[in-house]
Design a protein around this motif. Structure first.
Motif, PDB file in Angstrom:
ATOM      1  N   HIS A 215      -6.081   2.985   1.061  1.00 37.43           N
ATOM      2  CA  HIS A 215      -4.699   2.546   1.260  1.00 37.43           C
ATOM      3  C   HIS A 215      -4.189   2.965   2.637  1.00 37.43           C
ATOM      4  O   HIS A 215      -3.530   2.188   3.335  1.00 37.43           O
ATOM      5  N   TYR A 216      -4.497   4.208   3.046  1.00 42.30           N
ATOM      6  CA  TYR A 216      -4.069   4.669   4.369  1.00 42.30           C
ATOM      7  C   TYR A 216      -4.728   3.835   5.473  1.00 42.30           C
ATOM      8  O   TYR A 216      -4.086   3.503   6.477  1.00 42.30           O
TER       9      TYR A 216
ATOM     10  N   ALA B 103      -2.660   5.030  -6.593  1.00 42.29           N
ATOM     11  CA  ALA B 103      -3.971   5.333  -6.017  1.00 42.29           C
ATOM     12  C   ALA B 103      -4.263   6.802  -6.280  1.00 42.29           C
ATOM     13  O   ALA B 103      -3.828   7.688  -5.544  1.00 42.29           O
ATOM     14  N   GLU B 104      -4.984   7.077  -7.355  1.00 37.82           N
ATOM     15  CA  GLU B 104      -5.151   8.454  -7.809  1.00 37.82           C
ATOM     16  C   GLU B 104      -6.294   9.171  -7.113  1.00 37.82           C
ATOM     17  O   GLU B 104      -6.177  10.354  -6.765  1.00 37.82           O
TER      18      GLU B 104
ATOM     19  N   LEU C 176       0.986   4.169  -2.970  1.00 40.23           N
ATOM     20  CA  LEU C 176       0.846   5.605  -2.732  1.00 40.23           C
ATOM     21  C   LEU C 176       2.069   6.373  -3.247  1.00 40.23           C
ATOM     22  O   LEU C 176       1.950   7.449  -3.842  1.00 40.23           O
TER      23      LEU C 176
ATOM     24  N   GLN D 212      -6.883   6.491  -2.100  1.00 41.49           N
ATOM     25  CA  GLN D 212      -5.804   6.831  -1.172  1.00 41.49           C
ATOM     26  C   GLN D 212      -6.237   6.600   0.271  1.00 41.49           C
ATOM     27  O   GLN D 212      -5.468   6.078   1.090  1.00 41.49           O
TER      28      GLN D 212
ATOM     29  N   LYS E  67       0.823  -1.210   0.000  1.00 43.28           N
ATOM     30  CA  LYS E  67       0.000   0.000   0.000  1.00 43.28           C
ATOM     31  C   LYS E  67       0.855   1.257   0.000  1.00 43.28           C
ATOM     32  O   LYS E  67       0.522   2.247  -0.675  1.00 43.28           O
TER      33      LYS E  67
END
Length: 233
Positions: A88-89, A79-80, A74, A85, A70
């Motif tokens: 992913h965080y 991850a646009e 980033l 995003q 992940k």
């Protein structure tokens, strides 16, 4: 001067000697059996420790891999959208918490094995301790579509307990319930008074534990032989 008395004495000595020999043979046999059991127990313990180390290494690799994947996504801009995003965080934070929890468990386990674990007992409300843990774990449970049902009576007596140690136990039980009861998507947490004690119950509607294995669940390194349990990490 008394040949008959001498013969009786010799017969007694012979019987005594035979008895000593038989007793020695019996003791040697018992010693051999006990030694064999001890060796087998040590070999089993060594095998279980080896399996435990292998499983821990595998379990540590999983969150580390997720965090790295992940983070790299980033970093490379894969991850646009803000939503991607954020996902992913969330994964990075969740896996980092999982990794931290696993490390804490291993450190505590090592301290317990060495007899160095210390507990700070304070008089307090056990229900509040459990409730705080559940609230912290609620977000992670809800992301797995799990529903937590809580029961906390108001008339519980205060209990001497180590809040941190109890919290760790409850977290482990919640994690276990979520892992093996995810199909039912329900976890029950209750604190109740009983004669001379206060009990904490964590329940789920998952695969359960076979009655034949209930006596073994507190053995070190033990894991159920049920294929349904073995399929889970």
């Amino acid at each position: 001067r008394d040949p008959a008395a001498l013969q009786r004495r010799q017969a007694e000595d012979t019987r005594r000697g035979i008895g000593i020999v038989l007793l020695s043979v019996l003791m040697i046999g018992v010693g051999a059996v006990l030694s064999a059991r001890l060796v087998r127990r040590e070999l089993d313990a060594a095998r279980l420790k080896s399996d435990f180390a292998a499983n821990v290494s595998h379990e540590l690799r999983s969150p580390i891999t997720q965090i790295r994947l992940k983070a790299e996504a980033l970093q490379l801009g894969l991850a646009e959208s803000p939503e991607a995003q954020a996902r992913h965080y969330d994964v990075i934070v969740r896996e980092a918490e999982r990794l931290s929890r696993m490390v804490d468990n291993m450190l505590d386990f090592a301290a317990i094995e060495r007899g160095k674990k210390k507990y700070n007992l304070r008089l307090g409300d056990l229900a509040v301790t459990v409730q705080n843990v559940v609230e912290t774990a609620r977000v992670a449970m809800e992301t797995r579509s799990m529903t937590i049902e809580e029961t906390y009576p108001e008339d519980l007596p205060p209990v001497w307990h180590d809040a941190e140690a109890v919290a760790q136990v409850v977290v482990n039980l919640l994690s276990n319930a979520a892992k093996y009861g995810q199909e039912a998507a329900w976890i029950g947490v209750s604190v109740r008074a009983a004669p001379g004690e206060v009990c904490v119950d964590v329940s789920d509607h998952g695969i359960g534990v076979d009655a034949s294995e209930l006596q073994a669940i507190f053995e070190q390194y033990y894991r159920s032989h049920d294929p349904a349990a073995r399929r889970r990490k």
